[in-house]
Design a protein around this motif. Sequence first.
Motif, short mmCIF file in Angstrom:
data_model
loop_
_atom_site.label_atom_id
_atom_site.label_comp_id
_atom_site.label_asym_id
_atom_site.label_seq_id
_atom_site.Cartn_x
_atom_site.Cartn_y
_atom_site.Cartn_z
N LYS A 111 -64.87 -54.56 2.44
CA LYS A 111 -65.09 -53.22 0.73
C LYS A 111 -63.76 -53.38 -0.06
N LYS A 112 -62.65 -53.80 0.07
CA LYS A 112 -61.47 -53.86 -0.56
C LYS A 112 -61.71 -55.27 -2.06
N ALA A 113 -60.38 -54.45 -2.77
CA ALA A 113 -60.62 -54.84 -3.72
C ALA A 113 -58.83 -55.10 -3.81
N PHE A 114 -58.32 -56.20 -4.63
CA PHE A 114 -56.99 -56.09 -4.92
C PHE A 114 -56.32 -55.97 -5.74
N PHE A 115 -54.98 -55.26 -5.28
CA PHE A 115 -53.93 -54.26 -5.99
C PHE A 115 -52.67 -54.66 -6.46
N LEU A 116 -52.46 -54.65 -7.29
CA LEU A 116 -50.97 -54.71 -7.77
C LEU A 116 -50.46 -53.39 -8.11
N GLU A 117 -49.07 -53.87 -7.78
CA GLU A 117 -48.97 -52.07 -7.22
C GLU A 117 -47.13 -52.00 -8.02
N LYS A 118 -46.63 -50.70 -9.15
CA LYS A 118 -45.66 -51.37 -9.73
C LYS A 118 -44.63 -51.58 -9.56
N SER A 119 -44.25 -52.19 -9.65
CA SER A 119 -42.64 -53.00 -9.52
C SER A 119 -41.46 -52.19 -11.00
N VAL A 120 -42.94 -52.87 -11.47
CA VAL A 120 -41.77 -52.86 -12.69
C VAL A 120 -42.97 -52.32 -13.86
N PHE A 121 -42.89 -51.72 -15.14
CA PHE A 121 -43.76 -51.18 -16.06
C PHE A 121 -43.25 -51.60 -16.96
N ILE A 122 -43.64 -52.43 -17.96
CA ILE A 122 -43.40 -52.59 -19.64
C ILE A 122 -44.13 -51.42 -20.26
N LYS A 123 -43.36 -50.84 -21.66
CA LYS A 123 -44.68 -50.68 -22.77
C LYS A 123 -44.18 -51.43 -24.00
N ILE A 124 -45.36 -51.85 -24.52
CA ILE A 124 -44.70 -51.90 -25.74
C ILE A 124 -46.04 -51.03 -26.74
N ASN A 125 -44.82 -50.63 -27.78
CA ASN A 125 -45.80 -50.33 -29.27
C ASN A 125 -46.18 -51.64 -30.31
N LEU A 126 -47.05 -51.59 -30.65
CA LEU A 126 -48.02 -52.48 -30.75
C LEU A 126 -48.13 -52.26 -32.44
N ALA A 127 -48.09 -51.45 -32.93
CA ALA A 127 -47.47 -50.49 -34.12
C ALA A 127 -46.00 -50.94 -35.02
N GLU A 128 -44.75 -50.59 -34.25
CA GLU A 128 -43.84 -51.07 -34.34
C GLU A 128 -42.82 -52.03 -33.63
N ASN A 129 -43.98 -52.80 -32.67
CA ASN A 129 -43.09 -54.18 -32.31
C ASN A 129 -42.02 -53.49 -31.59
N GLN A 130 -42.20 -52.70 -31.23
CA GLN A 130 -40.88 -51.93 -30.14
C GLN A 130 -41.57 -52.16 -28.83
N LEU A 131 -40.41 -51.94 -27.93
CA LEU A 131 -40.19 -51.48 -26.31
C LEU A 131 -39.97 -50.44 -25.77
N GLU A 132 -41.10 -49.43 -25.26
CA GLU A 132 -40.50 -48.04 -25.50
C GLU A 132 -40.08 -47.79 -23.63
N THR A 133 -40.24 -49.07 -22.91
CA THR A 133 -39.78 -49.02 -21.30
C THR A 133 -39.46 -50.91 -21.24
N TYR A 134 -38.21 -50.65 -20.17
CA TYR A 134 -37.66 -52.04 -20.21
C TYR A 134 -37.36 -52.05 -18.95
N PRO A 135 -37.30 -53.82 -18.14
CA PRO A 135 -36.13 -53.61 -16.87
C PRO A 135 -34.97 -53.43 -17.27
N ASP A 136 -34.05 -52.92 -16.16
CA ASP A 136 -33.47 -52.43 -16.48
C ASP A 136 -31.90 -53.90 -15.87
N GLU A 137 -32.62 -55.31 -15.96
CA GLU A 137 -32.05 -56.28 -15.34
C GLU A 137 -32.73 -57.16 -16.14
#
Length: 404
Positions: free
Chosen positions: A76-102
């Motif tokens: 009864k298990k599911a596949f799971f992706l852990e959060k190593s990096v999380f990127i958010k993009i504002n589609l209305a502005e085409n702007q990155l709100e978070t971005y990896p530091d490398e």
Amino acid sequence: MQTQTVHTTINLEEFLTKLFAKLISQKDQFALWRKPHSHTLNILIDQTGITKRVIPQLESLEEGFIIHPFLDQDDKKAFFLEKSVFIKINLAENQLETYPDEKILSEKFEEAKEILKNFFTEKKDKKTSHTKLTATAKEDFIELVEKGIQEIKEGKLSKIVPAKVKKLAYSDSFDLVTAIQSMLKAYPNAFINFFHLPEVGTWIGASPEVLIQTKGDQFHTMSLAGTQRARGDNPLKSVAWTQKEIEEQALVSRYIVDCFKRIRLREYEEIGPKTVIAGNLLHLKSDFKVNMKATNFPQLGSVMLELLHPTSAVCGMPRQEAFDFISKNESFDRSLFAGFIGPVNIEEETSLYVNLRTAQLLCGAALLYAGAGVTEDSDPEKEWEETELKCEIIASHLNLKELN
């Protein structure tokens, strides 16, 4: 890899192309999604190198993205992706709100496009090839629907949801990122998603159906059923539902209420049914909401998840009998189709969707999956047409063509 807050304007096509090319080349696991009615595009990258499987006890899981197949595995298990990096993009502005530091966008744009295209079109090993997977023939699907109707008339089932798989090739103009951008624009009311796990597969979709959502003290689920093509300039005003479609949706709603009764939950809000639009299709929908604090039920998300999946909207009623019918009579493995997917505990919110309007992207071809709700009044030919409409939702954006 940590992320930092930034507000940088980007070219979305170029950014996603370079990012996907890099992640696929590195054999990283990642998921992209945009929730309905949202302008935020989210990308979660798992760099552990481990194909992780978890029991979906949502309240205790780390931040991540969960992927559960239609069929329960033995554990009864599911596949799971852990959060190593999380990127958010504002589609209305085409702007990155978070971005990896490398720096992770090392390829040039044209080279990255070539890497992505080759990943889906170059010949690879047999494990990723599409050659052994066959599409569902129309006559086989019609026969399956007729068999389901007969079971309903004999009183063994009240509803069944047979499914089919359609196989199409990539055209010369196939472009993954262009397809995602097209879907984001075309389906503002859907959960747009794309995820890649090297050991599991690559899928893309635009699901209209919430399975469960929890945010703070609020719990939400929905019943979604009945399907017809959206017509005219104002399809929501001109729609007319048949008794068969109304009853089909009511069956799903009644099952949710029965689940509440089984756990002795009486305080819930039901809104609907009302007509909603999902791409070029119309559905009937009812929403169900619960205050988990007022009902003293903080684990309601996990409890209802176990009770609801697979829902009667993708399986049938009674659930076990419908599930057995599908297992015995469908000629293909549904795999992740009609399972559930979505972010878990991201920014203190869990949003799981039924994996509908979806395609599995293989080497040389895409597999599109669709099901149809069958009741005693169903017309097998119309049910086939409904599955064709549902497949077209994704196929039109991927620029697919018939196999030679």
